[in-house]
Design a protein around this motif. Sequence first.
Motif: not given
Length: 275
Positions: A163-173
């Motif tokens: 997802k665009e803009g996702v940061g350091n909390e990205a998960t497979p979701a």
Amino acid sequence: MRNTAKFTTAALAVGALTLGLTACGSDQDAASDTSGPLTVAASPTPHAEILDFVKDKLAKKAGLDLEVKEFTDYVTPNTATEDGSVDANYFQNQPYLDDFNKKNGTHIVPVVTVHLEPLGLYSHKVKSADALKNGATIAVPNDSVNEARALKLLAANKLITLKEGVGNEATPADITANPKKLKFKELEAAQTPRSLDDVDAAVINGNYAIEADLKPASDALVLESATDNPYGNFLAVKDGNEDDPRVKKLAELLTSAEVKKFIEDTYDGSVIASF
């Protein structure tokens, strides 16, 4: 000759229970106590190895009494630094520390960045990332920052889209495209090398890769770029202890020409000096 104490997660578990119980006055007392050896918590490879080099080759001449304690997890070094069981630690990067402080109410701060360990994708079953089959299972670290870092590595190599803009909390979701229908197995970071016989590939932190006799510079299917990389590992202390003269002395030694040469000669590009 190494004379380094080794600890596991449980070794100082009792110390973690004291977080938040330390009064402000005792915090100030601890910050002002600079007597005795400087005790630093570190991951075994490469952090403790680098500290051992400093201890054996540089510290005595600089007048620094250095003690190194090895830990095999990413939690206890911070809780031990917070409760004063150790004076400093050397194992983590800024995104991980920011997340840890937020979630645990700790007050750890960086002192000086020393090196980068590029995160890599490894496999015992395929020779290239392109050879991963549809539905392949990828092991990734389960702590929030390193999982996000793993997913960003896969995205940078076109295996998934995030997802665009996702940061350091990205998960497979947060995956928006997954053309190979990859599956993800979330494991403690230290367990990812051991999973290689059970999964199709694993994203492994550099220190654990080296401990498992993997050579990131040559064995990784894909490897993080060192350019503008925010994941440099640093010496850290509890807030208020940055001016401890022992800490300042160690910071100088860790960023010396001698340490840079040791890193270059020892790790052959699998660990990269950041100074």
